[in-house]
Design a protein around this motif. Structure first.
Motif, mmCIF file in Angstrom:
data_model
loop_
_atom_site.group_PDB
_atom_site.id
_atom_site.type_symbol
_atom_site.label_atom_id
_atom_site.label_comp_id
_atom_site.label_asym_id
_atom_site.label_seq_id
_atom_site.Cartn_x
_atom_site.Cartn_y
_atom_site.Cartn_z
ATOM 1 N N ARG A 172 36.344 28.587 8.166
ATOM 2 C CA ARG A 172 36.662 28.029 6.903
ATOM 3 C C ARG A 172 36.258 26.620 6.595
ATOM 4 N N SER A 173 35.825 25.706 7.567
ATOM 5 C CA SER A 173 35.554 24.529 7.259
ATOM 6 C C SER A 173 33.988 24.387 7.015
ATOM 7 N N ALA A 175 32.500 27.030 5.705
ATOM 8 C CA ALA A 175 32.463 27.703 4.332
ATOM 9 C C ALA A 175 32.771 26.722 3.181
ATOM 10 N N ARG A 176 33.490 25.618 3.444
ATOM 11 C CA ARG A 176 33.771 24.786 2.401
ATOM 12 C C ARG A 176 32.742 23.697 2.234
ATOM 13 N N GLU A 177 32.172 23.227 3.614
ATOM 14 C CA GLU A 177 31.078 22.255 3.235
ATOM 15 C C GLU A 177 29.824 22.907 2.713
ATOM 16 N N GLY A 179 29.244 25.854 0.843
ATOM 17 C CA GLY A 179 29.449 26.725 -0.244
ATOM 18 C C GLY A 179 28.450 26.320 -1.272
ATOM 19 N N HIS A 180 28.445 25.096 -1.750
ATOM 20 C CA HIS A 180 27.539 24.711 -2.892
ATOM 21 C C HIS A 180 25.992 24.806 -2.504
ATOM 22 N N THR A 184 27.566 31.498 2.288
ATOM 23 C CA THR A 184 28.955 32.046 2.524
ATOM 24 C C THR A 184 29.150 32.090 4.151
ATOM 25 N N ASN A 186 32.111 33.845 6.742
ATOM 26 C CA ASN A 186 33.387 34.586 6.861
ATOM 27 C C ASN A 186 33.301 34.949 8.567
ATOM 28 N N THR A 241 34.132 33.930 0.708
ATOM 29 C CA THR A 241 33.808 32.938 1.600
ATOM 30 C C THR A 241 35.194 32.352 2.213
ATOM 31 N N GLY A 242 34.903 31.893 3.577
ATOM 32 C CA GLY A 242 35.939 31.387 4.120
ATOM 33 C C GLY A 242 37.336 32.289 4.482
ATOM 34 N N GLN A 243 36.901 33.450 4.659
ATOM 35 C CA GLN A 243 37.723 34.713 4.995
ATOM 36 C C GLN A 243 37.655 34.926 6.456
#
Ligand code: NAD
Length: 254
Positions: A172-173, A175-177, A179-180, A184, A186, A241-243
């Motif tokens: 999850r973390s 993915a958050r960092e 994504g931009h 992705t 997961n 993403t993050g799933q």
């Protein structure tokens, strides 16, 4: 950034004959992915790569590394990156089980399982995303487990559950960092799958008992997981993403 037509997926832990990794490598090669394999067993990694290249007509290469050793992981990844087309996806499958009851867990056992199942995911992911950010596209999928969500209860116990839960937070973390940057990240959380990871304890009787615990009346196959991996690393999964995708016959619902 465009998802390249000619692309490679690197899988860690894809050399064991009846494992999820080898089945996934074949499944992805059938879809046209070129294949890189990193496994503790270097000869087996190269042998699986050779069998994939021959059967599916894609490029494939294998390299040896203990995923718990960052320098080895980086060297193996460098080797695959030099030998194969652009690496668009990394799948972290290398892992070990740990059926040790909590009160019997030694410091060595705790460290062994964390080093492979948690730190190994970080080392391979870190190396892979360093290149993926340069290309502006990437997919990372890591194998967690229903044990992380249900508190064990299938085969492995606390150390394994803790490491596999760590994989979900890590996923999850990152993915958050990232994504931009077009990446992705997961996780897949399998229920019991018919492989050799449970060290010969998966008798027909045991399979029936495990299946009875879920909604669907069977345990899983490596192909069930391969298909989930194929989806999550596909171009079409670019908005996911993050799933954590539970592929467990309904063992855990939330
Ligand atoms: P497996 O034992 O068949 O395969 C594991 C692979 O990882 C093997 O090829 C092994 O050589 C490799 N490996 C082990 N330690 C390594 C290390 N230190 N460095 C590099 N490679 C190493 O197991 P499997 O059932 O195919 O499991 C694949 C993944 O799926 C694991 O992460 C496992 O925890 C996870 N998982 C499996 C199940 C299941 O029921 N089989 C359920 C949930 C999650």
């Amino acid at each position: 950034t465009a998802f390249p037509e000619v692309r490679t997926v690197v899988l860690t832990g894809a050399a064991s004959p009846r494992g999820i990794g080898r089945a996934s490598a074949h499944f992805l090669a059938e879809q046209g992915w070129n294949i890189g394999i990193i496994d503790l067993d270097a000869d087996a990694a190269r042998a699986v790569a050779a069998e994939i290249a021959e059967q599916h007509g894609v490029q494939a290469a294998g390299a040896g590394a203990n995923v718990a050793d960052e320098a080895q992981v980086r060297a193996a990844y460098d080797e695959l990156e030099a030998a194969l087309p652009q690496i668009v996806a990394l799948v972290n499958l290398a892992g070990v089980s740990s059926p040790v009851p909590y009160l019997e867990v030694t410091a060595d056992e705790w460290k062994r399982v964390m080093d492979i199942n948690m730190n190994g995911v970080h080392y391979a992911t870190r190396r892979a995303v360093e290149s993926m950010v340069e290309h502006g596209v990437g997919r990372v999928v890591s194998l967690s487990s229903v044990s992380a969500q249900r508190g064990g209860g299938t085969f492995s116990k606390t150390v394994y559950s803790a490491a596999k839960a760590g994989v979900i937070g890590f996923t999850r973390s990152v993915a958050r960092e990232l994504g931009h940057q077009g990446i992705t990240v997961n996780a897949i959380s399998p229920g019991p799958i018919d492989t050799d990871i449970m060290g010969g304890t998966l008798t027909e009787e045991r399979k029936t008992a495990m299946a009875a615990d879920g909604v669907l009346p069977r345990i899983g196959t490596p192909r069930d997981i391969a298909a989930a991996i194929a989806y999550l690393i596909s171009e079409d999964a670019g908005f996911v993403t993050g799933q954590t995708l539970n592929v467990d016959g309904g063992l855990y619902m939330h």
